[in-house]
Design a protein around this motif. Structure first.
Motif, PDB file in Angstrom:
ATOM      1  N   ALA A   2      20.684   6.304 -57.489  1.00  0.00           N
ATOM      2  CA  ALA A   2      19.326   6.329 -58.019  1.00  0.00           C
ATOM      3  C   ALA A   2      18.764   7.725 -57.806  1.00  0.00           C
ATOM      4  CB  ALA A   2      18.455   5.290 -57.310  1.00  0.00           C
ATOM      5  N   SER A   3      18.313   8.368 -58.882  1.00  0.00           N
ATOM      6  CA  SER A   3      17.811   9.728 -58.780  1.00  0.00           C
ATOM      7  C   SER A   3      16.511   9.762 -57.992  1.00  0.00           C
ATOM      8  CB  SER A   3      17.590  10.301 -60.184  1.00  0.00           C
ATOM      9  OG  SER A   3      16.994  11.575 -60.098  1.00  0.00           O
ATOM     10  N   PRO A   4      16.380  10.685 -57.025  1.00  0.00           N
ATOM     11  CA  PRO A   4      15.118  10.797 -56.270  1.00  0.00           C
ATOM     12  C   PRO A   4      14.059  11.573 -57.034  1.00  0.00           C
ATOM     13  CG  PRO A   4      16.683  12.432 -55.501  1.00  0.00           C
ATOM     14  CD  PRO A   4      17.407  11.617 -56.549  1.00  0.00           C
ATOM     15  N   CYS A   5      14.369  12.031 -58.242  1.00  0.00           N
ATOM     16  CA  CYS A   5      13.451  12.864 -59.007  1.00  0.00           C
ATOM     17  C   CYS A   5      12.628  12.012 -59.970  1.00  0.00           C
ATOM     18  CB  CYS A   5      14.220  13.928 -59.795  1.00  0.00           C
ATOM     19  SG  CYS A   5      15.373  14.899 -58.789  1.00  0.00           S
ATOM     20  N   VAL A   6      11.535  12.585 -60.457  1.00  0.00           N
ATOM     21  CA  VAL A   6      10.723  11.920 -61.457  1.00  0.00           C
ATOM     22  C   VAL A   6      11.442  11.964 -62.796  1.00  0.00           C
ATOM     23  CG1 VAL A   6       8.582  12.478 -60.279  1.00  0.00           C
ATOM     24  CG2 VAL A   6       9.496  14.058 -61.972  1.00  0.00           C
ATOM     25  N   THR A   7      10.946  11.195 -63.759  1.00  0.00           N
ATOM     26  CA  THR A   7      11.564  11.142 -65.078  1.00  0.00           C
ATOM     27  C   THR A   7      11.594  12.526 -65.714  1.00  0.00           C
ATOM     28  OG1 THR A   7      10.763   8.896 -65.366  1.00  0.00           O
ATOM     29  CG2 THR A   7      11.461  10.063 -67.349  1.00  0.00           C
ATOM     30  N   GLY A   8      12.752  12.904 -66.271  1.00  0.00           N
ATOM     31  CA  GLY A   8      12.907  14.213 -66.897  1.00  0.00           C
ATOM     32  C   GLY A   8      13.445  15.270 -65.955  1.00  0.00           C
ATOM     33  N   TYR A   9      13.653  14.911 -64.681  1.00  0.00           N
ATOM     34  CA  TYR A   9      14.184  15.842 -63.690  1.00  0.00           C
ATOM     35  C   TYR A   9      15.417  15.214 -63.034  1.00  0.00           C
ATOM     36  CZ  TYR A   9      10.019  18.783 -64.012  1.00  0.00           C
ATOM     37  OH  TYR A   9       9.027  19.609 -64.466  1.00  0.00           O
ATOM     38  N   ALA A  10      16.319  16.048 -62.518  1.00  0.00           N
ATOM     39  CA  ALA A  10      17.523  15.570 -61.843  1.00  0.00           C
ATOM     40  C   ALA A  10      17.934  16.596 -60.795  1.00  0.00           C
ATOM     41  CB  ALA A  10      18.658  15.346 -62.843  1.00  0.00           C
ATOM     42  N   PRO A  11      18.635  16.164 -59.730  1.00  0.00           N
ATOM     43  CA  PRO A  11      19.109  17.118 -58.724  1.00  0.00           C
ATOM     44  C   PRO A  11      20.171  18.044 -59.323  1.00  0.00           C
ATOM     45  CG  PRO A  11      19.126  14.861 -57.881  1.00  0.00           C
ATOM     46  CD  PRO A  11      18.928  14.761 -59.347  1.00  0.00           C
ATOM     47  N   VAL A  12      20.098  19.313 -58.994  1.00  0.00           N
ATOM     48  CA  VAL A  12      21.087  20.281 -59.469  1.00  0.00           C
ATOM     49  C   VAL A  12      22.418  20.017 -58.763  1.00  0.00           C
ATOM     50  CG1 VAL A  12      21.694  22.720 -59.628  1.00  0.00           C
ATOM     51  CG2 VAL A  12      19.312  21.988 -59.948  1.00  0.00           C
ATOM     52  N   PRO A  13      23.515  19.796 -59.514  1.00  0.00           N
ATOM     53  CA  PRO A  13      24.796  19.498 -58.859  1.00  0.00           C
ATOM     54  C   PRO A  13      25.459  20.749 -58.286  1.00  0.00           C
ATOM     55  CG  PRO A  13      25.063  19.559 -61.241  1.00  0.00           C
ATOM     56  CD  PRO A  13      23.594  19.731 -60.986  1.00  0.00           C
ATOM     57  N   ASP A  14      26.346  20.516 -57.318  1.00  0.00           N
ATOM     58  CA  ASP A  14      27.152  21.596 -56.743  1.00  0.00           C
ATOM     59  C   ASP A  14      28.335  21.831 -57.670  1.00  0.00           C
ATOM     60  OD1 ASP A  14      28.652  23.360 -55.288  1.00  0.00           O
ATOM     61  OD2 ASP A  14      28.683  22.186 -53.447  1.00  0.00           O
ATOM     62  N   LEU A  15      28.351  22.962 -58.350  1.00  0.00           N
ATOM     63  CA  LEU A  15      29.377  23.259 -59.349  1.00  0.00           C
ATOM     64  C   LEU A  15      30.496  24.134 -58.794  1.00  0.00           C
ATOM     65  CD1 LEU A  15      27.001  23.992 -62.358  1.00  0.00           C
ATOM     66  CD2 LEU A  15      28.046  21.818 -61.705  1.00  0.00           C
ATOM     67  N   VAL A  16      30.446  24.415 -57.494  1.00  0.00           N
ATOM     68  CA  VAL A  16      31.471  25.272 -56.878  1.00  0.00           C
ATOM     69  C   VAL A  16      32.481  24.428 -56.104  1.00  0.00           C
ATOM     70  CG1 VAL A  16      31.900  27.192 -55.297  1.00  0.00           C
ATOM     71  CG2 VAL A  16      29.848  27.179 -56.742  1.00  0.00           C
ATOM     72  N   ASN A  17      31.992  23.481 -55.307  1.00  0.00           N
ATOM     73  CA  ASN A  17      32.851  22.664 -54.462  1.00  0.00           C
ATOM     74  C   ASN A  17      33.114  21.319 -55.118  1.00  0.00           C
ATOM     75  OD1 ASN A  17      32.866  24.569 -52.189  1.00  0.00           O
ATOM     76  ND2 ASN A  17      30.697  24.025 -52.027  1.00  0.00           N
ATOM     77  N   GLY A  18      34.344  20.830 -55.023  1.00  0.00           N
ATOM     78  CA  GLY A  18      34.707  19.554 -55.611  1.00  0.00           C
ATOM     79  C   GLY A  18      34.243  18.385 -54.769  1.00  0.00           C
ATOM     80  N   ALA A  19      34.543  17.175 -55.251  1.00  0.00           N
ATOM     81  CA  ALA A  19      34.136  15.971 -54.548  1.00  0.00           C
ATOM     82  C   ALA A  19      34.845  15.848 -53.209  1.00  0.00           C
ATOM     83  CB  ALA A  19      34.417  14.743 -55.415  1.00  0.00           C
ATOM     84  N   ILE A  20      36.075  16.328 -53.120  1.00  0.00           N
ATOM     85  CA  ILE A  20      36.826  16.283 -51.864  1.00  0.00           C
ATOM     86  C   ILE A  20      36.506  17.536 -51.059  1.00  0.00           C
ATOM     87  CG2 ILE A  20      39.124  16.202 -50.822  1.00  0.00           C
ATOM     88  CD1 ILE A  20      40.092  14.798 -53.337  1.00  0.00           C
ATOM     89  N   PRO A  21      36.071  17.406 -49.792  1.00  0.00           N
ATOM     90  CA  PRO A  21      35.744  18.582 -48.982  1.00  0.00           C
ATOM     91  C   PRO A  21      36.869  19.601 -48.969  1.00  0.00           C
ATOM     92  CG  PRO A  21      35.086  16.582 -47.838  1.00  0.00           C
ATOM     93  CD  PRO A  21      35.870  16.149 -49.037  1.00  0.00           C
ATOM     94  N   GLY A  22      36.535  20.847 -49.203  1.00  0.00           N
ATOM     95  CA  GLY A  22      37.510  21.919 -49.193  1.00  0.00           C
ATOM     96  C   GLY A  22      38.139  22.194 -50.540  1.00  0.00           C
ATOM     97  N   SER A  23      37.904  21.328 -51.529  1.00  0.00           N
ATOM     98  CA  SER A  23      38.494  21.538 -52.848  1.00  0.00           C
ATOM     99  C   SER A  23      37.563  22.375 -53.726  1.00  0.00           C
ATOM    100  CB  SER A  23      38.768  20.193 -53.528  1.00  0.00           C
ATOM    101  OG  SER A  23      37.547  19.493 -53.750  1.00  0.00           O
ATOM    102  N   SER A  24      38.107  22.881 -54.797  1.00  0.00           N
ATOM    103  CA  SER A  24      37.348  23.714 -55.723  1.00  0.00           C
ATOM    104  C   SER A  24      37.235  23.009 -57.063  1.00  0.00           C
ATOM    105  CB  SER A  24      38.022  25.083 -55.906  1.00  0.00           C
ATOM    106  OG  SER A  24      38.159  25.743 -54.656  1.00  0.00           O
ATOM    107  N   GLU A  25      36.384  23.549 -57.931  1.00  0.00           N
ATOM    108  CA  GLU A  25      36.226  23.009 -59.272  1.00  0.00           C
ATOM    109  C   GLU A  25      36.596  24.064 -60.299  1.00  0.00           C
ATOM    110  OE1 GLU A  25      32.859  20.814 -60.503  1.00  0.00           O
ATOM    111  OE2 GLU A  25      32.278  20.220 -58.480  1.00  0.00           O
ATOM    112  N   THR A  26      37.152  23.597 -61.398  1.00  0.00           N
ATOM    113  CA  THR A  26      37.397  24.495 -62.519  1.00  0.00           C
ATOM    114  C   THR A  26      36.145  24.559 -63.371  1.00  0.00           C
ATOM    115  OG1 THR A  26      38.228  22.744 -63.962  1.00  0.00           O
ATOM    116  CG2 THR A  26      39.836  23.840 -62.518  1.00  0.00           C
ATOM    117  N   VAL A  27      36.117  25.519 -64.287  1.00  0.00           N
ATOM    118  CA  VAL A  27      34.964  25.654 -65.178  1.00  0.00           C
ATOM    119  C   VAL A  27      34.792  24.393 -66.019  1.00  0.00           C
ATOM    120  CG1 VAL A  27      33.986  26.963 -67.096  1.00  0.00           C
ATOM    121  CG2 VAL A  27      35.139  28.160 -65.228  1.00  0.00           C
ATOM    122  N   GLY A  28      35.914  23.817 -66.477  1.00  0.00           N
ATOM    123  CA  GLY A  28      35.829  22.598 -67.273  1.00  0.00           C
ATOM    124  C   GLY A  28      35.256  21.439 -66.483  1.00  0.00           C
ATOM    125  N   GLU A  29      35.667  21.297 -65.208  1.00  0.00           N
ATOM    126  CA  GLU A  29      35.158  20.221 -64.372  1.00  0.00           C
ATOM    127  C   GLU A  29      33.674  20.433 -64.059  1.00  0.00           C
ATOM    128  OE1 GLU A  29      39.463  19.548 -62.139  1.00  0.00           O
ATOM    129  OE2 GLU A  29      37.876  20.718 -61.205  1.00  0.00           O
TER     130      GLU A  29
END
Length: 259
Positions: A181-208
């Protein structure tokens, strides 16, 4: 006899000055009433129904005006009050139930004043129209930014988990899981972490990272690079430091760098 004649003239002058004082006092009172109504209209733009017999939530502007005039001897009627809303450019718009940005409320009071002294009435007119018009910017505030802390890890992953993470990062890493459940008001969302993957220590590709950005609800056109570099690893995202903070899903933009 001289004193009697002079005293009559002096009494007429004194009454004339007092009548002028009534005029100035009434003008100041009408301006104060309009100001009180405008300040209330800035918080409740459409809360006006006319005369205020008893305080109600649907007539807060009218009741604020009546409360300001109480005890002054200068009362106003609904026919003498005008409440409207307008843009900063002066264009009249409908008054919303809640304060709106770039909009101001205007309260105008038109009151007819009558002199008591016939001499003044003969010179200046028996009735003088007093007008007070006050505007106040509606108190519309932007939604507060909400910080969502990143999940913490209490222990490092095991060797098998590290091996699995390495294998996953070389093939496909799932985007970070979105909160239920988003803690933000309607029209807003938390900015995701686009550098670190879901698994600690992993990285993300540009596509992911691009897929995670869209899964979070943000506009695809606000992600840079918009195409290409799909398999390259993301090294940073800009603006930095916004991860977990609520931002507009339609206007907030991000760019990533890759190796």
């Amino acid at each position: 006899m001289e004193f009697a004649i002079v005293s009559i003239v002096m009494l007429l002058l004194l009454a004339t000055v007092a009548d002028f004082g009534r005029l100035f006092y009434s003008q100041i009172t009408v301006e104060n009433e309009a100001r009180a109504g405008a300040l209330m209209a800035a918080r409740n733009p459409s809360s006006y129904t006319g005369a205020c017999a008893a305080y109600t939530t649907t007539n807060q502007i009218g009741c604020a005006i009546i409360a300001e005039s109480r005890g002054s001897g200068v009362t106003v009627t609904p026919a003498e009050i005008s409440v409207s809303c307008e843009t900063l450019a002066g264009t009249t718009v409908a008054c919303a139930a809640t304060p709106q940005g770039n909009t101001r409320s205007r309260v105008r009071i038109t009151k007819v004043f009558s002199f008591l002294m016939p001499l003044l009435g003969a010179v200046l007119g028996s009735n003088i129209t007093m007008t007070a018009s006050v505007t106040a910017d509606q108190q519309s505030m932007p939604p507060a930014a909400t910080y969502v802390p990143a999940p913490s890890t209490s222990a490092p992953p095991s060797a098998s988990a590290s091996a699995s993470a390495s294998a996953s990062s070389s093939s496909s890493v799932a985007p970070s899981a979105a909160p239920s459940a988003s803690p933000c008001v309607t029209g807003y969302a938390p900015v995701p972490d686009l550098v670190n993957g879901a698994i600690p220590g992993s990285s993300e590709t540009v596509g992911e990272a691009r897929a995670e950005w869209q899964t979070a609800g943000f506009a695809p056109s606000n992600f840079s690079p918009s195409n290409g570099s799909t398999n390259k690893l993301v090294t940073s995202q800009s603006p930095a430091g916004d991860v977990g903070i609520c931002r507009s899903v339609t206007t907030y933009a991000v760019s990533v760098t890759h190796s």
